[in-house]
Design an enzyme around this catalytic site. Sequence first.
Site, PDB file in Angstrom:
ATOM      1  N   CYS A  90       0.833  -1.204   0.000  1.00 47.27           N
ATOM      2  CA  CYS A  90       0.000   0.000   0.000  1.00 47.27           C
ATOM      3  C   CYS A  90       0.870   1.257   0.000  1.00 47.27           C
ATOM      4  O   CYS A  90       1.914   1.292   0.651  1.00 47.27           O
ATOM      5  CB  CYS A  90      -0.910   0.021   1.223  1.00 47.27           C
ATOM      6  SG  CYS A  90      -2.119  -1.320   1.247  1.00 47.27           S
ATOM      7  N   ASP A 138     -12.300  -7.691 -21.982  1.00 47.39           N
ATOM      8  CA  ASP A 138     -11.694  -7.509 -20.653  1.00 47.39           C
ATOM      9  C   ASP A 138     -10.284  -8.107 -20.687  1.00 47.39           C
ATOM     10  O   ASP A 138     -10.030  -9.169 -20.119  1.00 47.39           O
ATOM     11  CB  ASP A 138     -12.566  -8.198 -19.595  1.00 47.39           C
ATOM     12  CG  ASP A 138     -12.012  -8.028 -18.183  1.00 47.39           C
ATOM     13  OD1 ASP A 138     -11.114  -7.188 -17.991  1.00 47.39           O
ATOM     14  OD2 ASP A 138     -12.476  -8.750 -17.280  1.00 47.39           O
ATOM     15  N   CYS A 186      -3.237  -7.928   7.441  1.00 51.37           N
ATOM     16  CA  CYS A 186      -3.294  -7.279   6.131  1.00 51.37           C
ATOM     17  C   CYS A 186      -4.689  -6.673   5.985  1.00 51.37           C
ATOM     18  O   CYS A 186      -5.628  -7.359   5.581  1.00 51.37           O
ATOM     19  CB  CYS A 186      -3.010  -8.275   5.010  1.00 51.37           C
ATOM     20  SG  CYS A 186      -3.097  -7.530   3.359  1.00 51.37           S
ATOM     21  N   CYS A 193      -7.988  -2.959 -16.563  1.00 56.36           N
ATOM     22  CA  CYS A 193      -7.212  -2.706 -15.350  1.00 56.36           C
ATOM     23  C   CYS A 193      -6.065  -1.742 -15.624  1.00 56.36           C
ATOM     24  O   CYS A 193      -5.248  -1.486 -14.744  1.00 56.36           O
ATOM     25  CB  CYS A 193      -6.676  -4.018 -14.774  1.00 56.36           C
ATOM     26  SG  CYS A 193      -5.570  -4.907 -15.898  1.00 56.36           S
TER      27      CYS A 193
END
Length: 395
Positions: free
Chosen positions: A52, A327, A127, A353
């Site tokens: 992150c 996709d 997490c 994505c």
Amino acid sequence: MAAGPVFVPFTLPGERVTAQGAGERRDLVDVLQASPRRIEPACPHFTVCGGCALQHWDHAPYLAWKVDRLIGTLARERVEAEVLAPFAAAPGTRRRVTLHARRGDRDSARLGYKARKSWDLVDIDVCPIAEPAIQAAIPTLKRLAARLFEHPKSAPSLHVTLTDTGLDIDITGVEAKSGGLSADARMQLAERAAEADFARVTLSGEVAYMARLPQVRLGPARVSLPPGAFLQATRAAEMVMADFVAEAASGATRIADLYSGVGTFTFRLAEIAPTHAADFGAGAVAALSAALSSAPGLKGVTVEARDLVRRPLLAHDLRHTDVAVFDPPRAGAAEQAAELASSKVARVIGVSCNPATFARDARVLIDAGFRLERVLPVDQFLWSPHIELVGVFSR
């Protein structure tokens, strides 16, 4: 003093900080004047773990920044559209993660993510992005991984997916040239998987333990997943995207679902009109085909294993198709977009994505007479810079 912009991670707009290093990328030393939008990170491993990057930013400006980045990426290809309110995944909803393992002791490996700017491992205990069932399994996953280090060159990764029937773990990175795991290690691996009640454990796709098939529900179908199968990162994002795609495809008479995978959209689309699904993954295609019998009420589905980069569906193949969905992986669908552009397909729905390759492919469609009507931003990779989207094109 730097001559140009300097990039310092873990800072926010308007803050005054001290940083160290040379060049345009520096390391944060101290925050002298914090932004009112700075919040307490959710994870004790934040800034050390390489996963992150944005846990210190309040949710609203964080999400607005990601949408602005998406709009800017589209604009670089001169692509404009109505951008809808984004979908944002909540903490604790990621259903698939990749955890790296390193040798620990006999009963417990070190397990976690790569450290920031390093190949070192951050051994995690929690997490916050992951589903609670995955977080709860970390101690047992460490026990499972402890049996993977018979060869000094092994650097295992555990690809963990939460399914409706339990955790599915595909292990890669175990040294195979020496013969792989011994029979004794395989037996202990299976014993530890059984103790943890995992659904399945595979070694690079080969079943090492299975108590039951890992299954998920995709629209009206129940799909048994092949090892290492791709799923959308969160269940909630999948449902929002599938609803959006189905709404955009309403009224179709024949649909092509390109890069269909195991049927994330296929089964929902086949409730609308006959659907042809194509994907390069033989395992995914087989899983989709096998699940057809579990889904009553479909208008008809044909399935094809096909490399859509080397052998895209041609405009001639699409002559009876009025709606196409694609996709693709991060590299995009350049070859297939070119064929869609020259076809008579009336509506195209793109799922991506990678906004950069989506924008490139969108430009091809727009130059052929399509209009990008609307875009749905999807933030399912929480606290990262990544954002996904679904776009609807019409002629």
